[in-house]
Motif scaffolding. Structure first.
Motif, short mmCIF file in Angstrom:
data_model
loop_
_atom_site.label_atom_id
_atom_site.label_comp_id
_atom_site.label_asym_id
_atom_site.label_seq_id
_atom_site.Cartn_x
_atom_site.Cartn_y
_atom_site.Cartn_z
N ALA A 66 0.84 -1.11 -0.12
CA ALA A 66 -0.14 0.06 -0.01
C ALA A 66 0.68 1.29 0.01
O ALA A 66 0.34 2.29 0.07
N SER A 67 2.06 1.18 0.03
CA SER A 67 3.06 2.27 -0.06
C SER A 67 2.73 3.15 -1.25
O SER A 67 2.69 4.56 -0.72
N PRO A 68 2.64 2.72 -2.36
CA PRO A 68 2.30 3.69 -3.58
C PRO A 68 0.90 4.54 -3.27
O PRO A 68 0.97 5.67 -3.80
N VAL A 69 -0.08 4.03 -2.51
CA VAL A 69 -1.34 4.75 -2.29
C VAL A 69 -0.83 5.92 -1.39
O VAL A 69 -1.77 6.80 -1.67
N VAL A 70 0.00 5.78 -0.41
CA VAL A 70 0.28 6.94 0.30
C VAL A 70 0.94 7.77 -0.42
O VAL A 70 0.63 9.12 -0.24
N ARG A 71 1.79 7.43 -1.41
CA ARG A 71 2.54 8.62 -2.19
C ARG A 71 1.60 9.38 -3.21
O ARG A 71 1.66 10.51 -3.19
N VAL A 72 0.60 8.60 -3.67
CA VAL A 72 -0.63 9.22 -4.44
C VAL A 72 -1.40 10.13 -3.62
O VAL A 72 -1.56 11.02 -3.91
N GLY A 73 -1.53 9.69 -2.29
CA GLY A 73 -2.52 10.57 -1.70
C GLY A 73 -1.63 11.78 -1.08
O GLY A 73 -2.13 12.79 -1.11
N ALA A 74 -0.41 11.72 -0.81
CA ALA A 74 0.58 12.89 -0.58
C ALA A 74 0.55 13.66 -1.65
O ALA A 74 0.46 15.01 -1.66
#
Length: 419
Positions: free
Chosen positions: A268-276
């Motif tokens: 899920a790390s890419p989801v956090v990057r997109v969210g940021a």
């Protein structure tokens, strides 16, 4: 003000709440906890409560003033009306100069997450141009795009919370690792100052008072609702990542939310990057909109060039102000890296809210919604938080305001000679 072309009232309560959330649940939720943990360790939880209390005092002052003066400009207008031209100017100047730098920082933050190495500046400039174009087309377009961004960011934050509380990830004992006061009360206050600026986006609602339907009811309601939601979101995120990482790991990690997710759901790390990245865009969009309205108000009173007071005949937005500000932000991006060095912006925000509290304190009983004690507490808190800022931030802030005072003094003298 009636002799000036006016903006169209097109925003309802939901729209105003969304714009406020777009400002508050921005890049700060992904970045503010690292410096807060460096300052206070687990004490950032106390700092978060203190920041929320200060934000509430300032928000009620802004709400009370916006109900009496439902026009563009926010505290610039309130300061002029209640305290005089100079306090109003100082509030407006601090907001415009400080938030212009913040806009550049948000654009660069977005690019840091979204751009390939070496392309950060071109991508940041492109983001500013595209969002300025959205604002140019009308405030309803701004609200619509902000709504999409806020929903996406909240979804990303929900993934963060779920990952943190997945089996085997969280350890509640990490919450108080080292003790809440291990860094002392000064550290706690410094963390409060850092976290307060993440909440300060509710001012964007007040600066757009000329575009809100039924502003006397809508603006106060929207400010309190948006702030309440933001406080809950920040509290849930703070408890979640502290339970996974502990204060030391948060302090040493520039992307603590991504690190907390990796501990449980590495996928899920890419989801956090997109969210940021999206959060940075949301904050930037709201900043551009708020800056345009404050610049419009200052130009109407000749505290900035009157040419900037034009309102587009079709889209009903301060198009010249927004175009000039977008150009200035792009120029700053091209020559400076402000992601880690915009302390004078913090200084300007605190002066802005100090003026708001003092102005609200002078309101009569007929226009009073909240007790004066809240405005006294808000003003004292603003001064106290200024005292916790790094020395270089205070010096930069004083230089910024000295330049503004000189500019206005020269303009007034030139006007007096011309008459």
């Amino acid at each position: 003000m009636s002799n000036h072309p006016v903006l169209a009232r097109r925003l309802n309560t939901f729209d105003a709440v969304v714009i406020g959330l777009g400002s508050m649940i921005g890049a700060g939720v992904f970045a503010a906890f690292t410096p807060a943990a460096q300052a206070a360790g687990s004490g950032l939880l106390i700092g978060l409560v203190a920041a929320a209390a200060v934000a509430y005092c300032n928000a009620t002052a802004s709400a009370q003033l916006a109900a009496e003066y439902p026009t563009s400009g926010g505290t610039y207008v309130y300061g002029r009306e209640r305290l005089g031209p100079w306090p109003g100017f100082l509030a407006g100047w601090g907001f415009v100069i400080g938030k212009t730098a913040s806009s550049a920082a948000m654009a660069l933050t977005f690019a840091a997450y979204a751009a390939p190495p070496g392309w950060e500046r071109p991508v940041a400039i492109t983001a500013v141009i595209l969002l300025a174009a959205v604002n140019y087309r009308g405030v309803t377009r701004t609200a619509a795009l902000t709504r999409i961004i806020v929903v996406a960011v909240l979804a990303a934050l929900a993934v963060v919370v779920a990952a943190c509380w997945a089996p085997g990830s969280a350890d509640p004992q990490n919450l108080f690792d080292g003790g809440l006061l291990a860094h002392g009360w000064y550290g706690v206050l410094q963390s409060a100052g850092l976290l307060f600026f993440a909440f300060a986006g509710y001012a964007r609602i007040a600066t757009m008072g000329e575009e809100v339907i039924n502003p006397r009811k809508t603006i106060p309601r929207a400010i309190v609702i948006a702030l309440g939601i933001a406080v809950v979101v920040y509290a849930v995120i703070a408890v979640s990542i502290l339970s996974v990482l502990g204060p030391d790991d948060i302090a040493g990690n520039p992307a603590p939310l991504a690190a907390a997710v990796s501990a449980g759901w590495d996928w899920a790390s890419p989801v956090v990057r997109v969210g940021a990245a999206l959060a940075s865009l949301g904050a930037l969009l709201a900043l551009i909109a708020g800056l345009g309205r404050t610049t419009l108000a200052m130009a109407r009173e000749a505290d900035l060039p009157r040419w900037l007071s034009a309102v587009h005949p079709r889209f009903k937005v301060p198009h010249r102000a927004e175009m000039v500000l977008a150009a200035v932000v792009c120029l700053i991006i091209s020559v400076a890296d402000l992601r880690g060095a915009i302390g004078f912006s913090s200084f300007g925000v605190l002066i802005y809210y100090l003026v708001a509290n003092l102005a609200a304190y002078t309101q009569t009983a007929r226009n009073r919604r909240y007790p004066k004690a809240l405005q006294v507490a808000g003003a004292i808190a603003c001064v106290a938080l200024v005292a916790t800022l790094p020395v270089e931030s205070v010096v930069a802030g004083l230089v910024m305001f000295a330049a503004g005072i000189l500019y206005r003094a020269v303009r007034l003298r030139s006007a007096a000679k011309g008459s």
